[in-house]
Motif scaffolding. Structure first.
Motif, PDB file in Angstrom:
ATOM      1  N   SER A  66     -25.951 -32.087  31.900  1.00 23.12           N
ATOM      2  CA  SER A  66     -25.840 -31.737  30.478  1.00 23.12           C
ATOM      3  C   SER A  66     -25.264 -30.323  30.341  1.00 23.12           C
ATOM      4  O   SER A  66     -25.248 -29.556  31.305  1.00 23.12           O
ATOM      5  CB  SER A  66     -27.219 -31.775  29.812  1.00 23.12           C
ATOM      6  N   GLU A  68     -26.683 -28.029  28.770  1.00 20.37           N
ATOM      7  CA  GLU A  68     -27.847 -27.161  28.970  1.00 20.37           C
ATOM      8  C   GLU A  68     -28.020 -26.844  30.465  1.00 20.37           C
ATOM      9  O   GLU A  68     -28.281 -25.695  30.844  1.00 20.37           O
ATOM     10  CB  GLU A  68     -29.068 -27.903  28.426  1.00 20.37           C
ATOM     11  N   ILE A 110     -25.449 -48.213  28.412  1.00 20.63           N
ATOM     12  CA  ILE A 110     -26.189 -46.943  28.497  1.00 20.63           C
ATOM     13  C   ILE A 110     -25.661 -45.889  27.528  1.00 20.63           C
ATOM     14  O   ILE A 110     -26.243 -44.819  27.416  1.00 20.63           O
ATOM     15  CB  ILE A 110     -26.192 -46.366  29.940  1.00 20.63           C
ATOM     16  N   LEU A 113     -27.952 -43.980  25.215  1.00 18.89           N
ATOM     17  CA  LEU A 113     -28.861 -43.024  25.865  1.00 18.89           C
ATOM     18  C   LEU A 113     -28.136 -41.729  26.206  1.00 18.89           C
ATOM     19  O   LEU A 113     -28.691 -40.637  26.083  1.00 18.89           O
ATOM     20  CB  LEU A 113     -29.457 -43.640  27.131  1.00 18.89           C
ATOM     21  N   ILE A 114     -26.889 -41.849  26.647  1.00 16.76           N
ATOM     22  CA  ILE A 114     -26.085 -40.659  26.946  1.00 16.76           C
ATOM     23  C   ILE A 114     -25.960 -39.818  25.670  1.00 16.76           C
ATOM     24  O   ILE A 114     -26.126 -38.594  25.684  1.00 16.76           O
ATOM     25  CB  ILE A 114     -24.675 -41.065  27.448  1.00 16.76           C
ATOM     26  N   ARG A 116     -27.939 -39.944  22.942  1.00 18.26           N
ATOM     27  CA  ARG A 116     -29.243 -39.470  22.451  1.00 18.26           C
ATOM     28  C   ARG A 116     -29.701 -38.211  23.178  1.00 18.26           C
ATOM     29  O   ARG A 116     -30.311 -37.330  22.611  1.00 18.26           O
ATOM     30  CB  ARG A 116     -30.260 -40.592  22.631  1.00 18.26           C
ATOM     31  N   PHE A 117     -29.405 -38.132  24.481  1.00 24.69           N
ATOM     32  CA  PHE A 117     -29.863 -36.978  25.263  1.00 24.69           C
ATOM     33  C   PHE A 117     -28.785 -35.901  25.399  1.00 24.69           C
ATOM     34  O   PHE A 117     -28.952 -34.965  26.162  1.00 24.69           O
ATOM     35  CB  PHE A 117     -30.310 -37.431  26.652  1.00 24.69           C
ATOM     36  N   SER A 118     -27.682 -36.060  24.656  1.00 20.17           N
ATOM     37  CA  SER A 118     -26.564 -35.120  24.763  1.00 20.17           C
ATOM     38  C   SER A 118     -26.180 -34.876  26.216  1.00 20.17           C
ATOM     39  O   SER A 118     -25.959 -33.734  26.629  1.00 20.17           O
ATOM     40  CB  SER A 118     -26.887 -33.769  24.109  1.00 20.17           C
TER      41      SER A 118
END
Lengths: 164, 432
Positions: A66, A68, A110, A113-114, A116-118
């Motif tokens: 990510s 982050e 998927i 999900l990718i 949603r979680f950035s």
């Protein structure tokens, strides 16, 4: 200054933390000597009060999944004299990055999900993001290569500590 | 009345990366969210389309510290799908693999994660070497871990992502010299284990509440691989019924909303195993421990630490007995042609019951898979317990640091594994 303990950080990104386990197993034989020469400033597996200021050596396990993660890794790089990538996920980005090789159909399943979680579109290895000074390959990392890298770093950073 | 949010981004001294959110309104806990702070690696998606026999090594990479338990659960699921019955020697080598895993993994948790809370230190390595007891504990912790690591390496090739256990048997067998060395190391570590047990027996940490316990319990002697799944109320879910149990009880439970599950809470792990099967421990362990075992069954989650210490002793006694008496011979790996089938593998990982299920075609290619990890099953209990703990603490303190420390202590007693759980914990959202 020369006899000061070597400031160590141990950081885990996207992975199974098998290198952390190997590291704690190597500690079985080396804890006495490491206690004398290493100041574990940041190692969540070992302690609660972790400090990220100036490190001599940062060990990085896991792949970067990510923005982050990438940001954190750049911060660690900026504060560390040496940065060592440990284990396959850090060194080659796999298997944590197995979704990079998914089929179109698998990717469709998927993608929510990718989003949603950035998460990043592609998982990266450590050297895709920052300069790496040494790499310890293996899944998990090979203990002997880790030990010789550690010994090399001690010799380079604090030659006086080798006698300890 | 107190109203506040408490957020812990990344907990320390647990396996993997866990976070927590607690919201308190007017002195009452509105919600507790035990959170994933790790990125998904999509193992149950990645296994689709792969040859069945490649799964043990792939799924081992779900989690470093639990890897050998994943390998054995995966091998069992593959063997059930292929209709392979392992030889008696293979079963013994798998038992020894579990002994090595439990010794090193429980010791990591008890010494490096839990003991600093008892001693009032931040880290195990901070223990004072001038204090004779703390000095002893430092030596003991690393000695026990090393003995377990040696055993796992001898039998399985590595203590992480083991190399020798495969579908149908083992590819390598322990040699005389290694066996002798393992026996010596395990015996030498025994006094250290006997010093460890009173530490957790005498520890006054306590959080007691009613819950149910579930574990895979063998027929005649304590173990981690065979048997029936039971909750101690008389039922016995046998191997052939694993699939229906997984689909009808475990999956709905682990995906349930924390406060709306139908079957009542249950927890898995060393405490569950001891509560359900302490009478089957190794005879030497039972003899050595005497009245200590009267502490089980227990509904106090902090007794899970004592249960882990007891299991270290059991695994050590069991491994020494086997290594001293069994003669290992090279054996060929059993191979069978693929068939269309569903295979379920169940083992007791150090942290509790672990399920692998694969649907495979007649070409030996995996169509679909499911993995249910212990921490996924314990999540509901963990969240419920934290809510109660926080409300209890608020009677006497509003110090957030103190509350946070007590929460971390409680979570550590569950010994959660977030590397495993990251991929399987249910996700909850703010405001939901």
């Amino acid at each position: 200054m020369d006899s000061e303990k070597i400031k160590i950080g141990w950081f885990s990104f996207s992975c199974c933390e098998d290198n952390t386990v190997v590291f704690t197993e190597l500690m079985n034989d080396h804890w006495r000597e490491w206690k004398k020469i290493f100041d574990f400033r940041h190692a969540r597996v070992l302690k609660s009060k972790n400090i990220l200021d100036e490190l001599d050596v940062a060990f990085i396990e896991g792949a970067i999944a990510s923005d982050e993660h990438a940001e954190k890794l750049r911060e660690i790089r900026g504060k560390s004299k040496k940065l060592v990538a440990v284990g396959a996920c850090a060194v080659v980005g796999m298997p944590a990055g197995q979704r990079n090789y998914f089929s179109e159909e698998q990717n469709k399943e998927i993608e929510f999900l990718i989003a949603r979680f950035s998460a990043l579109p592609k998982v990266m290895k450590v050297s895709d993001v920052v300069k790496v000074d040494a790499e310890i390959p293996g899944c998990p990392m090979e203990p002997d290569k880790f030990l010789s890298a550690v010994n090399g770093l001690v010799a380079e950073l604090r030659p006086s500590l080798i006698q300890v | 009345m107190h109203t506040f949010d408490l957020t812990m981004d990344r907990m320390t001294k647990v396996e993997g990366s866990a976070g927590l959110e607690v919201r308190v309104k007017d002195g009452k806990v509105e919600y507790v969210k035990f959170k994933i702070t790790e990125y998904k690696r999509f193992f149950t998606k990645a296994l689709e389309g792969k040859p069945l026999i490649t799964l043990p090594q792939l799924l081992s990479r779900i989690c470093g510290t639990c890897s050998n338990a994943h390998i054995l659960a995966s091998i069992e699921a593959c063997e059930h799908a292929l209709d392979i019955e392992p030889t008696p020697q293979t079963k013994i080598l798998r038992d020894l693999t579990m002994d090595g895993l439990n010794i090193r993994d429980h010791a990591l948790h008890l010494y490096l994660f839990s003991m600093p809370d008892i001693v009032g230190k931040d880290a195990f390595l901070d223990f004072d070497e001038n204090d004779p007891w703390q000095h002893q504990m430092l030596h003991d912790g690393f000695e026990i871990k090393a003995a377990g690591n040696f055993l796992a390496t001898l039998v399985a090739g590595r203590s992480v992502h083991a190399l020798y256990p495969v579908v149908g048997g083992f590819t390598h067998f322990p040699d005389e010299k290694g066996i002798e060395e393992a026996i010596a190391k395990l015996k030498a570590a025994k006094p250290a284990v006997l010093r460890l047990i009173p530490v957790f027996k005498d520890c006054t940490f306590s959080f007691d509440r009613k819950t149910n316990f579930m574990a895979l319990v063998p027929k005649d002697k304590y173990g981690f691989i065979d048997g029936c799944i039971t909750t101690g109320t008389g039922e016995c879910i046998k191997e052939e019924d694993y699939r229906s149990h997984l689909e009808h009880v475990v999956l709905p439970y682990s995906q349930a909303s924390a406060y709306k599950h139908e079957h009542g809470s249950y927890m898995v792990g060393a405490l569950a195993r001891l509560n359900l099967a302490k009478h089957m421990l190794h005879p030497e362990t039972i003899k050595t421990l005497g009245t200590t075992l009267d502490m089980f069954p227990s509904t106090d989650i902090f007794r899970s630490n004592l249960a882990q210490a007891v299991e270290i002793l059991h695994c050590l006694d069991h491994a020494v007995e086997v290594l001293e008496t069994y003669k290992f011979k090279p054996e060929a790996v059993i191979k069978k042609s693929p068939r269309e089938a569903v295979g379920v593998g169940v083992v007791e990982a150090p942290r509790g019951t672990l399920y692998h299920m694969y649907k495979v075609g007649s070409d030996g290619v995996v169509k679909q898979g499911e993995v249910i990890v212990p921490t996924g099953q314990n999540q509901i209990n963990i969240e419920e317990d934290i809510a109660t703990l926080v409300e209890n603490l608020l009677q006497t303190t509003t110090d957030k640091d103190q509350i946070q420390f007590e929460i971390e202590k409680l979570i550590r007693a569950y010994d959660p594994c977030m590397s495993c759980a990251a991929h399987f914990l249910k996700i909850k959202w703010k405001g939901v």
